[in-house]
Design a protein around this motif. Sequence first.
Motif, short mmCIF file in Angstrom:
data_model
loop_
_atom_site.label_atom_id
_atom_site.label_comp_id
_atom_site.label_asym_id
_atom_site.label_seq_id
_atom_site.Cartn_x
_atom_site.Cartn_y
_atom_site.Cartn_z
N LYS A 463 0.92 -1.15 -0.10
CA LYS A 463 -0.03 -0.05 -0.16
C LYS A 463 0.86 1.23 0.01
O LYS A 463 0.38 2.20 -0.49
CB LYS A 463 -0.85 0.01 1.27
N SER A 465 3.82 1.66 -1.32
CA SER A 465 4.25 1.69 -2.49
C SER A 465 3.29 2.30 -3.41
O SER A 465 3.42 3.21 -4.23
CB SER A 465 4.55 0.33 -3.22
N ARG A 466 1.92 1.80 -3.25
CA ARG A 466 0.93 2.34 -4.18
C ARG A 466 0.83 3.78 -4.01
O ARG A 466 0.55 4.61 -4.82
CB ARG A 466 -0.53 1.85 -3.85
N LEU A 467 0.74 4.28 -2.60
CA LEU A 467 0.57 5.62 -2.37
C LEU A 467 1.72 6.55 -2.79
O LEU A 467 1.35 7.51 -3.34
CB LEU A 467 0.66 5.64 -0.65
N ALA A 469 3.25 5.78 -5.50
CA ALA A 469 3.03 5.90 -6.91
C ALA A 469 1.89 7.06 -7.20
O ALA A 469 2.23 7.84 -8.04
CB ALA A 469 2.75 4.68 -7.40
N ILE B 191 9.70 7.27 -4.07
CA ILE B 191 9.75 7.64 -5.44
C ILE B 191 10.19 8.87 -5.84
O ILE B 191 9.35 9.52 -5.47
CB ILE B 191 8.48 6.89 -6.13
N TYR B 234 8.62 2.45 -13.32
CA TYR B 234 7.93 1.74 -11.84
C TYR B 234 7.66 0.55 -11.90
O TYR B 234 7.88 -0.36 -11.33
CB TYR B 234 7.08 2.94 -11.34
N TYR B 456 5.33 9.09 6.11
CA TYR B 456 4.46 9.17 5.02
C TYR B 456 3.24 10.03 5.72
O TYR B 456 2.79 11.08 4.82
CB TYR B 456 4.05 7.93 4.50
N TRP B 509 -7.83 4.79 -0.60
CA TRP B 509 -8.24 3.54 -0.79
C TRP B 509 -9.47 3.22 -1.25
O TRP B 509 -10.24 2.66 -1.06
CB TRP B 509 -7.92 2.43 0.30
#
Lengths: 519, 509
Positions: A463, A465-467, A469, B191, B234, B456, B509
């Motif tokens: 998750k 990682s998705r965030l 991205a 990233i 990615y 984060y 989500w």
Amino acid sequence: MASESNHRSSNSGVLRSERLSDGPYSKPTVMAEPEQPGYIRPRYTATVTDTPKFDLQSYVSNYKGRTVFRRLHLIASCSIALQDEAARLAVAEAKKGYDINNYNEAIALLSSISGKDAKDLTDVNWLSEREKKNAAETKRLENELKQYKNNLIRESIRMGSEELGVHYHHTGDPANALKSFNRMRDYCTTPAHIASTAFRVIAINIEQKNWLGVSSQVTKIRSLRMKPEEAAKNAPKISVAQGLQYMSLGDFKEAANSFLNTDFSLGDTYNEVISSNDVAVYGGLCALASMNRSELQTKVLDNANFRSFLELEPHIRRAINSFCASKYSQCLDILESYRADYLLDIYLQDQLSTIYQSIRTKSIVHYFQPFSRVTLDSMEQMFGGSGGRSSANLSNGASSHTPASSSETFKNELISMIESNALQARIDMENNVLIAYEESPRAVMQQQALDTVDSFIREARIKLSRLNAVNGGLDVKPAPRDPKGKSAGGMDMASLVDTGSNGYGNFQGQGYHLRSGRS
Amino acid sequence: MDTILADAAQLNDVLLATDESEYDNVALHVLQALRKFQTPDQTILLTVSLAPMLLESIDPVSLTIPYVYLLHSLLESTIKANHSSSRSLPQALLPDGQLWPAVTAGLLAFDPIQMRYVGPQLVKIVEVVYSGAEQTSNFVPAIQLLQNLILRLDPQCCTLSTTHYYYVKLCLYARAYTEATNIIDFPIYHIPTSEATKTLEKRLGKYLCSQQESSLAYINPQSGLSGKITSRVYLEYYLLGALCYIGTEQWKKAQAFLEIVLVAPTQQNVASLIMLEAYKKWLLLGLIIKGQAPDLPRAMGANAAKHIRILAKPYECVVDAFKTNKLEVLHAEIQEGLDIWQQEGNYGLMVEVSNAFRRFAVIRLSKMFAALPIEEVAQRTSSSQPQDTQETLAYVQQLISTGELQATITPSQTSGLGTVRFLPPTAAHKTEQEVEQEHRAKTIELKVLLKHISDYDHQLAANKDYVEWLTKLKKARDQDKKAADKGVKPLGGPPVPGDFPDEDMMDEW
């Protein structure tokens, strides 16, 4: 039309008599195809060679209305021992009624059983007269209804519709009957009226085995606010109808609860559908199939109300008693001896094998509970023999089942029970012992904790990682449109081309070869 | 030139420890000087023969900035001089070429702090190394260089860079899966795209040379230490990483990587073919790991999932066949799609699936039986006719030796090969010490992870969209309050976030 249907049913009669040689209980016998739209001809799932214990005359006298004919028809179609008598009774019964389809069916059945030509058996005069009378009656009632409608008297319209509906029902036209009753509902003014309409609809739905319709009517009646005495009168009927519905849909636990809650005042008030004896049998069997020992004791045996039902069918009580006393083989034997009876029951026939199988499974599980290991031989003595045989036969139906040695069948039964998680045990094939499956709760817990952590870490990483991205604006974007105008259903065409040239496939292929080289 | 080198020589640990701003100043000054220096003297550098000598005179460890800068210019000019064959690199830059020792020296030994100042140049050098390796199929030196570079620059290795991507690709070319796992085992937490670092800027340390908590502070578009990360880079990084894990039979890790690809954000009604590739492999891995098809990740876009599932139909058929518990069905299905698997490079995985089926069949037996003669095991699990009991015996022995199966094989009382005696489940349990040890390890892992999550959180709290959402929420709440004051029941407004950073995460989500 009559002769045509005769012809067809006699065909199926031949088909059936050929099948009879298959074994004691053989599988579907295809009956005459439905001749009339809207009416579902019953299809029977069993043929019974054993002589049932009941006396046909007195059995039939328990019921009234159309169910008598249907029951006789079923017995005549399925039982070898009683087919003759039942068919004759069915013809007589049909003649008493108004439904010429029933009569034709009965004649067809009789002719196939006795081998005589259907034409000789048919009372043509009665048939044509009945037909005329029915048509006249329909006309009369429809005219009456029209009149009432012109006069705009609600109560009269309701009664007119009801009469018409009942008439349709009796002459074997359920679709029109339902229409009439639906019309009737619009003119109902009191809860009692609504309830009576609903009961009429329930009767038709039960006859047609349309269980969804039954349940919707049951909830309708339940939501009505009625006078206490009326409610008390309706309550047992409702629980019975609901019980039948649950049982036929395979929800034995709910069915048992419904039957067990049926008040004994039901008596013979509902015997156009079900008798008190039936309630005892259905309730008892469903309870045996779905409840554990203590529930059986408290909810069934100690239930004063249901006890009165059980008085009517003492062997059911004996079966439950012996189950509670851990005498499983006795219980199964009792049930087994009544198998023929129950297979000839209009509602039980389809569900009986499932019910018996689950009772048997439960017995085995309960029997094994106190042990940590039991030899298969001793278990087989307890449960082998008849139960194993019939269950195998019933589940396999008419397939040419080569009778394996009974111990093999029993083992397979155990294996399938373990596989379906019904039995927590493992079989030692070397020593022929069944060993209880033991888990250390602490270790299981520890393992679970570790697994949870692992899956949490994994999920969180994915998750995050998705965030990342999302936050980094790395959305997969549609490829710029191809000049030729092809867009491959929203797929990323650019990646299509790239994937091809990069050939991830090759990587994997090489990887595999490499590994096989290593090992 | 000498003055520059003298300036650059000041950049040492002592200065860094005492005065970060001074260090930063000097570094920038050196860079500037280098830039000026280059223009008039380009001709000198152009002579390839001379430059190595110049480079040799510079120590790459203490004088990283000038070294890398010069190396870069050298490479550039060599490529330019050789522009006739535009695609391939000049011979001198290839491994074992004339300039290769200089490249090796620069990437093997360098000062990671100084390196932060020459990001764009470094990225170019990495690209040259990558293409050189690709061109000559001599991957090993390049892999070693890049691995060293990645780990030295960012010891925690938690920021994705194009170097990562090149590295994994090279490892795959070279089938050096174990080397690849050295890098991809590090979880990626950052990233470096310009969008991601926009919000970060203000919270970054003052200087590039500052001691930073996260490597994102210096590996970002501003410093140029990573090339541009696109969604393709990615996705490919994770897909290729998964392939490396598959190569080393680390199925679970591979599956997690593929899942990252699957849940990658997509614009409406779009799915990448990389995701399709990932989905196919992911399905098969599910069978290998658990013996059943995994549940589709919840975060996966419904539209993307729809497209992908249609295209991966043959694979779903295999999954269905697996579920039937019938070996014949599975084999027939695999046989049926043989061309597809071979074309798409999933044949190896299919073989694994087939093996897994047998493994699970035996494990299932262990749940039903306490003891079973080998002959029966063969009959119940093997496909070959007649059953090859010897082979089955060997197979079971192998399962036992790899720890997949808790069982013993005892000689049979009757004739035959023997009896497999499955041990009771209690035998499989770990000892208390083992459990405790594992708990401790997990706790450490969790702590690291939680730290990144809270990082984060902070980052998201500063996100523009989130702040807008908060103000909207506040407005709505005020309105509700007003309405409540007037005695009107509040309409179901947006939920009140108790723990607001979490709320936002859920929102995503």
